[in-house]
Design an enzyme around this catalytic site. Structure first.
Site, PDB file in Angstrom:
ATOM      1  N   LYS A  36      31.998  41.664  38.318  1.00  0.00           N
ATOM      2  CA  LYS A  36      32.184  42.639  39.406  1.00  0.00           C
ATOM      3  C   LYS A  36      32.218  44.072  38.858  1.00  0.00           C
ATOM      4  O   LYS A  36      31.539  44.961  39.360  1.00  0.00           O
ATOM      5  CB  LYS A  36      33.487  42.359  40.175  1.00  0.00           C
ATOM      6  CG  LYS A  36      33.571  40.950  40.767  1.00  0.00           C
ATOM      7  CD  LYS A  36      34.866  40.715  41.505  1.00  0.00           C
ATOM      8  CE  LYS A  36      36.128  40.766  40.670  1.00  0.00           C
ATOM      9  NZ  LYS A  36      36.240  39.731  39.622  1.00  0.00           N
ATOM     10  N   ARG A 111      41.529  40.007  48.313  1.00  0.00           N
ATOM     11  CA  ARG A 111      41.711  38.861  47.429  1.00  0.00           C
ATOM     12  C   ARG A 111      42.485  37.737  48.105  1.00  0.00           C
ATOM     13  O   ARG A 111      42.748  36.704  47.487  1.00  0.00           O
ATOM     14  CB  ARG A 111      42.498  39.302  46.202  1.00  0.00           C
ATOM     15  CG  ARG A 111      41.789  39.007  44.907  1.00  0.00           C
ATOM     16  CD  ARG A 111      42.641  39.549  43.809  1.00  0.00           C
ATOM     17  NE  ARG A 111      42.000  40.679  43.230  1.00  0.00           N
ATOM     18  CZ  ARG A 111      41.647  40.768  41.951  1.00  0.00           C
ATOM     19  NH1 ARG A 111      41.918  39.806  41.127  1.00  0.00           N
ATOM     20  NH2 ARG A 111      41.053  41.809  41.497  1.00  0.00           N
ATOM     21  N   ARG A 150      35.994  40.490  26.317  1.00  0.00           N
ATOM     22  CA  ARG A 150      35.751  41.809  26.916  1.00  0.00           C
ATOM     23  C   ARG A 150      36.548  42.877  26.158  1.00  0.00           C
ATOM     24  O   ARG A 150      37.687  42.669  25.749  1.00  0.00           O
ATOM     25  CB  ARG A 150      36.189  41.817  28.379  1.00  0.00           C
ATOM     26  CG  ARG A 150      36.178  43.242  28.966  1.00  0.00           C
ATOM     27  CD  ARG A 150      36.403  43.276  30.448  1.00  0.00           C
ATOM     28  NE  ARG A 150      37.535  42.470  30.858  1.00  0.00           N
ATOM     29  CZ  ARG A 150      37.714  42.052  32.094  1.00  0.00           C
ATOM     30  NH1 ARG A 150      36.851  42.365  33.035  1.00  0.00           N
ATOM     31  NH2 ARG A 150      38.767  41.313  32.392  1.00  0.00           N
ATOM     32  N   ARG A 183      42.274  44.567  27.427  1.00  0.00           N
ATOM     33  CA  ARG A 183      43.284  44.608  28.484  1.00  0.00           C
ATOM     34  C   ARG A 183      44.400  43.623  28.182  1.00  0.00           C
ATOM     35  O   ARG A 183      44.145  42.534  27.676  1.00  0.00           O
ATOM     36  CB  ARG A 183      42.634  44.241  29.832  1.00  0.00           C
ATOM     37  CG  ARG A 183      42.018  45.405  30.541  1.00  0.00           C
ATOM     38  CD  ARG A 183      41.190  45.045  31.738  1.00  0.00           C
ATOM     39  NE  ARG A 183      41.704  44.009  32.631  1.00  0.00           N
ATOM     40  CZ  ARG A 183      41.079  43.598  33.741  1.00  0.00           C
ATOM     41  NH1 ARG A 183      39.918  44.150  34.081  1.00  0.00           N
ATOM     42  NH2 ARG A 183      41.588  42.647  34.491  1.00  0.00           N
ATOM     43  N   ARG A 194      44.841  33.622  36.103  1.00  0.00           N
ATOM     44  CA  ARG A 194      44.098  34.446  37.066  1.00  0.00           C
ATOM     45  C   ARG A 194      42.993  33.624  37.718  1.00  0.00           C
ATOM     46  O   ARG A 194      42.753  33.730  38.933  1.00  0.00           O
ATOM     47  CB  ARG A 194      43.505  35.678  36.365  1.00  0.00           C
ATOM     48  CG  ARG A 194      44.570  36.727  36.049  1.00  0.00           C
ATOM     49  CD  ARG A 194      44.127  37.724  34.988  1.00  0.00           C
ATOM     50  NE  ARG A 194      42.851  38.337  35.251  1.00  0.00           N
ATOM     51  CZ  ARG A 194      42.093  38.917  34.326  1.00  0.00           C
ATOM     52  NH1 ARG A 194      42.496  38.963  33.062  1.00  0.00           N
ATOM     53  NH2 ARG A 194      40.962  39.457  34.652  1.00  0.00           N
TER      54      ARG A 194
HETATM   55  P1  AP5 Z   1      33.449  42.261  34.184  1.00  0.00           P
HETATM   56  O1  AP5 Z   1      32.306  42.928  34.866  1.00  0.00           O
HETATM   57  O2  AP5 Z   1      34.512  43.135  33.613  1.00  0.00           O
HETATM   58  O3  AP5 Z   1      34.057  41.130  35.161  1.00  0.00           O
HETATM   59  P2  AP5 Z   1      34.981  41.240  36.445  1.00  0.00           P
HETATM   60  O4  AP5 Z   1      34.421  40.294  37.453  1.00  0.00           O
HETATM   61  O5  AP5 Z   1      35.141  42.670  36.857  1.00  0.00           O
HETATM   62  O6  AP5 Z   1      36.310  40.632  35.853  1.00  0.00           O
HETATM   63  P3  AP5 Z   1      37.823  41.128  35.933  1.00  0.00           P
HETATM   64  O7  AP5 Z   1      38.541  40.295  34.917  1.00  0.00           O
HETATM   65  O8  AP5 Z   1      37.955  42.629  35.777  1.00  0.00           O
HETATM   66  O9  AP5 Z   1      38.199  40.749  37.370  1.00  0.00           O
HETATM   67  P4  AP5 Z   1      39.581  40.542  37.953  1.00  0.00           P
HETATM   68  O10 AP5 Z   1      39.276  40.477  39.395  1.00  0.00           O
HETATM   69  O11 AP5 Z   1      40.332  39.411  37.397  1.00  0.00           O
HETATM   70  O12 AP5 Z   1      40.415  41.838  37.450  1.00  0.00           O
HETATM   71  P5  AP5 Z   1      40.897  43.161  38.197  1.00  0.00           P
HETATM   72  O13 AP5 Z   1      40.862  44.263  37.223  1.00  0.00           O
HETATM   73  O14 AP5 Z   1      40.219  43.311  39.502  1.00  0.00           O
HETATM   74  O15 AP5 Z   1      32.841  41.310  33.055  1.00  0.00           O
HETATM   75  C1  AP5 Z   1      33.688  40.517  32.224  1.00  0.00           C
HETATM   76  C2  AP5 Z   1      33.034  40.358  30.849  1.00  0.00           C
HETATM   77  O16 AP5 Z   1      31.813  39.640  31.000  1.00  0.00           O
HETATM   78  C3  AP5 Z   1      32.669  41.692  30.188  1.00  0.00           C
HETATM   79  O17 AP5 Z   1      32.880  41.597  28.799  1.00  0.00           O
HETATM   80  C4  AP5 Z   1      31.180  41.865  30.500  1.00  0.00           C
HETATM   81  O18 AP5 Z   1      30.501  42.609  29.494  1.00  0.00           O
HETATM   82  C5  AP5 Z   1      30.702  40.421  30.546  1.00  0.00           C
HETATM   83  N1  AP5 Z   1      29.619  40.215  31.504  1.00  0.00           N
HETATM   84  C6  AP5 Z   1      29.517  40.735  32.774  1.00  0.00           C
HETATM   85  N2  AP5 Z   1      28.396  40.312  33.360  1.00  0.00           N
HETATM   86  C7  AP5 Z   1      27.769  39.507  32.464  1.00  0.00           C
HETATM   87  C8  AP5 Z   1      26.554  38.767  32.494  1.00  0.00           C
HETATM   88  N3  AP5 Z   1      25.740  38.753  33.562  1.00  0.00           N
HETATM   89  N4  AP5 Z   1      26.226  38.046  31.393  1.00  0.00           N
HETATM   90  C9  AP5 Z   1      27.019  38.023  30.293  1.00  0.00           C
HETATM   91  N5  AP5 Z   1      28.191  38.727  30.199  1.00  0.00           N
HETATM   92  C10 AP5 Z   1      28.554  39.455  31.279  1.00  0.00           C
HETATM   93  O19 AP5 Z   1      42.433  42.796  38.546  1.00  0.00           O
HETATM   94  C11 AP5 Z   1      43.413  42.726  37.525  1.00  0.00           C
HETATM   95  C12 AP5 Z   1      44.756  42.350  38.149  1.00  0.00           C
HETATM   96  O20 AP5 Z   1      45.171  43.351  39.102  1.00  0.00           O
HETATM   97  C13 AP5 Z   1      44.791  41.043  38.935  1.00  0.00           C
HETATM   98  O21 AP5 Z   1      44.983  39.916  38.093  1.00  0.00           O
HETATM   99  C14 AP5 Z   1      45.978  41.274  39.877  1.00  0.00           C
HETATM  100  O22 AP5 Z   1      47.193  41.106  39.183  1.00  0.00           O
HETATM  101  C15 AP5 Z   1      45.828  42.749  40.227  1.00  0.00           C
HETATM  102  N6  AP5 Z   1      45.004  42.961  41.420  1.00  0.00           N
HETATM  103  C16 AP5 Z   1      43.796  43.625  41.477  1.00  0.00           C
HETATM  104  N7  AP5 Z   1      43.329  43.625  42.732  1.00  0.00           N
HETATM  105  C17 AP5 Z   1      44.224  42.948  43.491  1.00  0.00           C
HETATM  106  C18 AP5 Z   1      44.267  42.592  44.870  1.00  0.00           C
HETATM  107  N8  AP5 Z   1      43.276  42.921  45.710  1.00  0.00           N
HETATM  108  N9  AP5 Z   1      45.343  41.887  45.305  1.00  0.00           N
HETATM  109  C19 AP5 Z   1      46.344  41.547  44.470  1.00  0.00           C
HETATM  110  N10 AP5 Z   1      46.368  41.851  43.152  1.00  0.00           N
HETATM  111  C20 AP5 Z   1      45.305  42.542  42.662  1.00  0.00           C
END
Ligand code: AP5
Length: 242
Positions: A36, A111, A150, A183, A194
């Site tokens: 994402k 979410r 990552r 992170r 997660r």
């Molecule tokens: P990346 O693009 O960073 O993946 P992502 O889907 O963004 O993964 P996240 O771990 O950031 O998502 P998340 O939803 O768990 O975390 P968030 O920060 O929103 O890619 C990941 C890796 O893969 C990278 O190394 C990249 O290079 C690689 N990659 C990408 N695409 C690729 C491909 N096609 N091929 C190969 N490699 C690839 O949330 C963090 C925390 O915040 C949550 O756990 C929660 O506690 C809180 N939070 C956030 N939003 C909410 C909400 N709406 N409600 C409640 N709590 C929330």
């Protein structure tokens, strides 16, 4: 995507672009590691939308030591979800800002079903916008490997992967030269929690948006440029309701 493909795509869009391209809401669904955060800035740039990552917004609050951060930080560290009321308040405030006027892409929000219903209420002033929901689909086996490898840059959050997309110089961002860090919630045990919570609370949104006719599934297992091409193909199709 090589630069020629990208230019062809842009010029094709230049010929056919219509106003609905600009004023729209895009929701990116997908488990941790689906890509994402990698795809959202590309889509945002392509359509002139604001990229709103709720994870980045929460981490920014933690960095600034806000009241919200006091409640959110321990939950994030354990990989748990921040309560819906806090998330909705934060998003409502953000989407009212002038830089979201032309539309936005939500990365990591909603979410839960509660957040999705809340989003409908807080977006009622923007009802005329087209909404598209993209679900990035990746086999579960790939997710943990992607996330634990990552690294992000300290200054601007540029995303790397030690296996798939390493920086040219170890530990240094290619784009702005800042330090690459891991992170706190990217440790394997937290990542697994997660993913578990994603399946339990966020996966039901796939049916929720599918029932509304808004959902598009995009395979996100190939390289990031190929995934971008698949996403842009979906987004370049005018919604039937407009
Ligand atoms: P990346 O693009 O960073 O993946 P992502 O889907 O963004 O993964 P996240 O771990 O950031 O998502 P998340 O939803 O768990 O975390 P968030 O920060 O929103 O890619 C990941 C890796 O893969 C990278 O190394 C990249 O290079 C690689 N990659 C990408 N695409 C690729 C491909 N096609 N091929 C190969 N490699 C690839 O949330 C963090 C925390 O915040 C949550 O756990 C929660 O506690 C809180 N939070 C956030 N939003 C909410 C909400 N709406 N409600 C409640 N709590 C929330």
């Amino acid at each position: 995507m090589n630069s020629l493909d990208f230019q062809n795509l842009r010029s094709a869009q230049g010929r056919f672009a219509a106003p609905w391209y600009q004023s729209r809401t895009i929701i990116l669904l997908g488990p941790p590691g689906a890509g994402k955060g990698t795809q959202a800035p590309r889509i945002a740039q392509q359509y002139g939308l604001k990229h709103l990552s709720t994870g980045d917004m929460l981490r920014d609050n933690i960095h600034r030591g806000t009241d919200l951060a006091k409640q959110a930080a321990p939950l994030i560290e354990r990989g748990e979800l921040v309560p819906d009321n806090l998330m909705l308040g934060m998003v409502q405030e953000r989407i009212a800002q002038p830089d979201c006027k032309s539309g936005f892409i939500l990365d990591g929000f909603p979410r839960t079903i509660g957040q999705a219903r809340g989003l409908e209420e807080i977006s009622s002033p923007y009802k005329s916008r087209a909404t598209t929901v993209l679900n990035l689909v990746v086999q579960p086996g790939l997710l943990v490997r992607r996330v634990v490898n990552r690294r992000i840059c300290r200054k601007s959050g540029h995303i790397y992967n030690l296996v798939e997309h390493p920086p040219t110089h170890s530990g240094v961002c290619d784009i702005d030269g800042s330090e690459l860090i891991q992170r706190d919630d990217d440790k394997e045990t937290v990542v697994r929690e997660r993913i578990y919570l994603y399946e339990r609370h966020t996966r039901p949104l796939v049916d929720y948006y599918s029932a509304q006719g808004l959902l598009h599934e995009v395979e996100a297992i190939c390289n990031p440029d190929a995934v971008t091409v698949s996403i842009l193909k979906v987004l370049n199709t005018k919604p039937p309701t407009l």
